[in-house]
Scaffold this active site. Structure first.
Site, mmCIF file in Angstrom:
data_model
loop_
_atom_site.group_PDB
_atom_site.id
_atom_site.type_symbol
_atom_site.label_atom_id
_atom_site.label_comp_id
_atom_site.label_asym_id
_atom_site.label_seq_id
_atom_site.Cartn_x
_atom_site.Cartn_y
_atom_site.Cartn_z
ATOM 1 N N TYR B 350 -4.775 -15.997 47.213
ATOM 2 C CA TYR B 350 -3.493 -15.318 47.017
ATOM 3 C C TYR B 350 -2.517 -15.710 48.128
ATOM 4 O O TYR B 350 -1.364 -16.044 47.883
ATOM 5 C CB TYR B 350 -3.698 -13.794 47.051
ATOM 6 N N LYS B 359 8.588 -21.443 43.962
ATOM 7 C CA LYS B 359 8.140 -20.936 42.662
ATOM 8 C C LYS B 359 8.756 -19.561 42.383
ATOM 9 O O LYS B 359 9.308 -19.316 41.303
ATOM 10 C CB LYS B 359 6.610 -20.846 42.645
ATOM 11 N N TYR B 360 8.706 -18.659 43.378
ATOM 12 C CA TYR B 360 9.181 -17.295 43.126
ATOM 13 C C TYR B 360 10.698 -17.230 43.037
ATOM 14 O O TYR B 360 11.250 -16.359 42.373
ATOM 15 C CB TYR B 360 8.593 -16.336 44.163
ATOM 16 N N GLU B 462 2.344 -15.241 35.700
ATOM 17 C CA GLU B 462 2.134 -16.583 36.299
ATOM 18 C C GLU B 462 0.668 -16.941 36.096
ATOM 19 O O GLU B 462 -0.148 -16.820 36.985
ATOM 20 C CB GLU B 462 2.547 -16.636 37.774
ATOM 21 N N GLU B 471 -5.641 -22.350 32.200
ATOM 22 C CA GLU B 471 -6.223 -21.123 32.757
ATOM 23 C C GLU B 471 -6.076 -19.965 31.764
ATOM 24 O O GLU B 471 -6.135 -18.794 32.130
ATOM 25 C CB GLU B 471 -5.621 -20.828 34.138
#
Lengths: 660, 660
Positions: B350, B359-360, B462, B471
């Protein structure tokens, strides 16, 4: 009812099937066809109208897509029914629903067939060279099959070629290629090859060939003989009509069928009867008696004339000879080659080889000729020739030499050198029994170590393996050359190994089943049968005795060309042979074009390739063979460098070697 | 002395060697070259005049074919000498004595080099495409090597192409093929490929490229980057002369060298000095100061100007960024992909991913735009948007969503759904710390099972892997769609996977070292570096959310075309990427042509091929990818059907799958 009885033939090709349409009452349909003389039916398992997507969505109730399994007994299902997967399926359709329906149906029907313990299912012809998704789905099913075979249906001649046959377009159609990938589109062998390669040569995937009126070239047919063909579906349209109005086949079709019979391929008759004879339904026994090919069948099956003709063809096959019957048990069966220097042969092995009279007759002729050359008639009574048999075994070469001496009236002094002490025991007894004590001296010794009391005029040996030098004849005779006179002769005086690329899916499958590298880098002695010889054998290594110079290492690059009309093919490995010159014009060998007839001492040798090599139409194959010699062993290495490059097999003899 | 210091660069490309002639006094020769600034010498190990066959035959006394090993210390031998096998050897000569001498010499020199513990030996260029016997002998030696690398010397441009460059014959020479096998003769990559394929991609066989004045096309160079290049031998003839009379390289050569530096390739300078400056031998420090590229070397080495120029090029390389330094440790290193549904992430994971601010920021922009679309300015104070973060982890998407709400002045009610109870602990603490209790509700539950109290306007997740859906984002979001309003939006709203064929000998070697099938049928997460991207990536599978119909199975056939001037290449597998549309024009992805910059959450994915696929010049590659879904798992299958056909990989997910 089998097509006929052939003494010694236990193959499945005796059994003939018939393709039938879907019938809800398979019990009656089967009974009718069995009564009509067929041995099994090729039958759809489900209603051709059924589509999974017509079910109410989101319910888990599956309507009965097939009849009950109780309509036939388990034995009937497995002995008399080959399942036919719905031919409408198309897993490579651009229509998504069609694809989904097809996949569900394929899996459902295969599961049903497994449930019924069927021996085989026929799966439809893939879309030419674009059947990736179909192959993926079949491959998934193959992983779960324990017994059932899948027969992929492939037309022997693609429909577009059938259509173009005899038209000015024929060549163009034959050469047609996919514009993007460049793959030949009209050679149906390519469809099979792509499909089975995607399925990784799975042992449960085989081929069923559709045979229609047109046939491809002899070369194009021949390459199929190394493939796992389980069935040939002969269409009624393939038949001609004889003078009496009965169905018959062209000479080429007849030849094809007898070849297929010989390769354990089952025939399935398909299509509507195209030959209706007046009165045939009235008095069957008369009708069948008058067709000219033997006993008739009592049933009124509409295809019975075709069956009778096939039965007639089968019964016309030449009888199986004693030698063939002996060899049949060895067909396509991998045998580890001998280690003659490191291990002693057993009595049984001597027994078998000594029976090969043809071989010893050739030796006798060779000694005969050599004696005449070395001793003139005038010297015959005064000159004694020293002849040494090196590797005398239990004595057959001594006998052949003495016979030759008797024939020519020449005098011999024989030394029999043998390293196997067990064979020497028998030799002593033989010499005593035959009263050869004055002529023959037995030496219990390895010829490479023996200190000979005198030198030989003639050295006779039988040290050749299937690949000539592979049982180390060169090394042994080099060791014996010390006691050969400078002008002495060796029988054999020369030998050459030969090699040819072959399709041999059965052998490859058997090698692969060991699941290790070593077995793919070993040469095997095999009675080759279900193989396709794709090109003529070429000479590889030659040895001459007595030797003038050089070592016994060898290196040969070979280029194989294939018949122009063969199409593409797959090479699983190489068949190896030898030919030897015993003396001058007297030879002995197994190279097919010159093989000594009626000889059974040697089968061929098989050098596998770790990955089968695809040979596209029009390309050549380049192969390399090495004979390597180390301090304690001799081994071969081999590789292919065209049309694609393989790794070098058996580097340093890591997997396979012959001990010195 | 290394070419320079580059922070973070520990690769071997800092070290520069020099090719020297045979010198009986290697001690002095080495000292001279080290003093001249070089790090190692590429030196013949034996007198080039020596021939084994000149020995007295039949004696076992071998004359000293090399100097004593005592002339250098073991550390000197292994650190500063790369052995050069006698270039006169020709194992494919038609002259038998030449072949025999060559084989003896090759084995003798390699044994001597092993005795000296050299790190590497340079072996001569094979006869173009007919080096079968040479490869066999080298392959035999390779089986016995434990440490030493063999560098096969290959000219980057074949001599005949060098000669033809700029002449009207150039194209003709380039297209020249062997008349029998059809192989392209003038592409030196083919020589390497044939040789290493015969040697079965042995991990101790690598390549040393000769670089002369002419260079091939950029595409032709690029394919080498996936090959195991250990050294580039730059000839003095490759250098131009600058205005001041100093050696320099063309822009293309400079670019090539900086690429090689970046791929850990060592440079070796070869040839006579072709640049003689007046006075340079008199006052070296002045001469070198005036050349314009930095500090001079004190020695009078005849090649020092070339070394200084290379050092200058090396020092000109851009500094290594922090991100690059972080990623360097992962370069070309196979990582098993995550099993996000079956296993819980660890805190460290994490931690790493949360640091990916880029990304965020994209997510924040996406939520920002969605909020503006769903709530007009006038409704901003009265309407509350229900936003659910599914797979909230330790909260970064909650933060980004709340930031977007603050920016836009929109009101949010947030549900944070997370299945990992360990992450939920941290979430509770975060919410308390930030004072989000009134806005955020934490749900400790798998999103596929949660019974939501109300439906969401916006679903933020995500769940994407390197290959997009790998995934199981599709399956998770299908499960979450129950509680999304009919007009609700999913962020991301769409994602697509991409695939491209690559040369990746290092990755293939690493997969192969596991020595089983399963590792060849597994996709790996990899920071791709020493690979050659042979064709542009193409889209594979697309998923859209919310979903209107259909399942998550997918099937795609892809055709890759290669640059015309690339020549042939070897494909070891496929690089996989993804691109996603978060919301309207806001995207996030790693597909190289559109990759979001400065993002480090995803490396590429690598799908290996069990057998590398040779792609001849001018041919296309056809590949198939399947996404298969079973009751408990999702998996991919893949296969190649042109230019050759591979087996289908990972049938039924037997080797690699992601659990549901």
């Amino acid at each position: 009812m089998p097509l006929g009885q052939r003494v010694g033939d236990n193959s499945e090709s005796r059994y003939c099937g018939v393709e039938i349409p879907f019938d809800e009452d398979i019990h009656t349909a089967l009974a009718h066809n069995l009564a009509g003389g067929f041995d099994f039916v090729l039958a759809p398992l489900t209603d051709p109208q059924y589509r999974p997507s017509q079910n109410v969505p989101n319910t888990s109730t599956v309507p009965p897509f097939a009849g009950s399994d109780l309509v036939l007994s388990p034995a009937q299902w497995s002995s008399h029914v080959v399942g036919k997967i719905s031919p409408w399926i198309d897993l490579d359709s651009s229509n998504e629903m069609m694809r989904a329906d097809s996949e569900v149906t394929l899996k459902q029907e295969l599961a049903w067939a497994t449930h019924l313990s069927l021996q085989a299912c026929l799966i439809p012809t893939p879309t030419p060279l674009s059947g990736g998704n179909y192959a993926r789905s079949v491959n998934q099913s193959l992983q779960g099959l324990s017994n059932m075979q899948l027969w992929l249906r492939i037309p022997l001649v693609s429909p577009d070629l059938q259509e173009a046959e005899g038209t000015p377009n024929e060549d163009e159609v034959f050469l047609r290629r996919d514009l993007v990938t460049g793959r030949p589109l009209s050679d149906s062998w390519e469809w099979w090859n792509m499909f089975r390669t995607l399925c990784e040569h799975h042992s449960h995937l085989s081929v069923a060939l559709d045979i229609m009126a047109s046939l491809p070239s002899a070369s194009a047919i021949r390459r199929w003989l190394g493939e796992p063909i389980k069935a040939a579906i002969v269409h009624t349209s393939a038949f001609l009509t004889n003078k009496k109005g009965y169905p018959c086949l062209s000479k080429r079709h007849q030849y094809l069928l007898s070849t297929l019979f010989d390769h354990s391929v089952q025939i399935v008759v398909s299509g509507d009867s195209l030959h209706h004879l007046d009165g045939m339904d009235l008095e069957p026994s008369i009708a069948s008696n008058s067709n000219g090919y033997g006993e008739g069948l009592v049933s009124k099956h509409p295809l019975k004339l075709y069956l009778e003709y096939l039965s007639h063809l089968y019964r016309k096959l030449p009888p199986i000879s004693d030698q063939e019957r002996f060899e049949m048990g060895y067909r396509d069966f991998l045998q580890a080659p001998l280690q003659p220097l490191m291990e002693n042969l057993e009595a049984q092995t001597y027994e078998t080889f000594e029976k090969d009279t043809t071989k010893y007759i050739q030796y006798q002729k060779a000694v005969h000729a050599a004696l005449l050359d070395r001793v003139s008639d005038t010297d015959a009574s005064i000159k004694t020739i020293v002849l040494m048999v090196v590797g005398a075994g239990r004595g057959p070469l001594i006998r052949a030499s003495l016979e030759a001496a008797k024939e020519t009236g020449r005098k011999l002094r024989v030394y029999a050198v043998e390293k196997n002490p067990n064979a020497v025991v028998t030799l002593h007894s033989l010499v005593k029994l035959e009263g050869w004590q004055d002529t023959v001296t037995i030496i219990s010794c390895d010829m490479r170590d023996w200190k000979a009391p005198e030198r030989a005029d003639i050295l006779v040996s039988e040290l050749l393996g299937s690949f000539g030098d592979n049982e180390l004849s060169p090394e042994c005779l080099d060791g014996a050359q010390r006691f050969l006179k400078d002008d002495g002769v060796s029988i054999p005086s020369e030998y050459t190994s030969f090699i040819a690329p072959i399709t041999a899916s059965k052998l490859h499958k058997d090698v692969k089943s060991y699941n290790d590298l070593a077995h793919f880098e070993t040469a095997y002695v095999v009675k080759l049968h279900s193989v396709a010889r794709l090109a003529s054998p070429q000479p590889v290594f030659t040895f001459r005795h007595p030797k003038s110079k050089g070592d016994n290492k060898r290196f040969k690059k070979l280029i194989f060309e294939f018949p122009e009309d063969m199409g593409s093919a797959l090479v699983h490995g190489f068949a190896g042979y030898f030919d030897s010159i015993l003396y001058k014009d007297i030879h002995l060998g197994i190279e097919p074009s010159t093989a000594t007839p009626n000889m059974f001492s040697w089968f061929a040798i098989f050098f596998p390739l770790r990955q089968p090599v695809y040979v596209p139409v029009g390309s050549v194959m380049e192969a390399h063979f090495w004979r390597c010699v180390g301090p304690t062993k001799v081994w071969y290495e081999w590789a292919v460098t065209a049309p694609s490059v393989s790794p070098i097999h058996n580097s340093n003899g890591r997997s396979y070697w012959v001990g010195l």
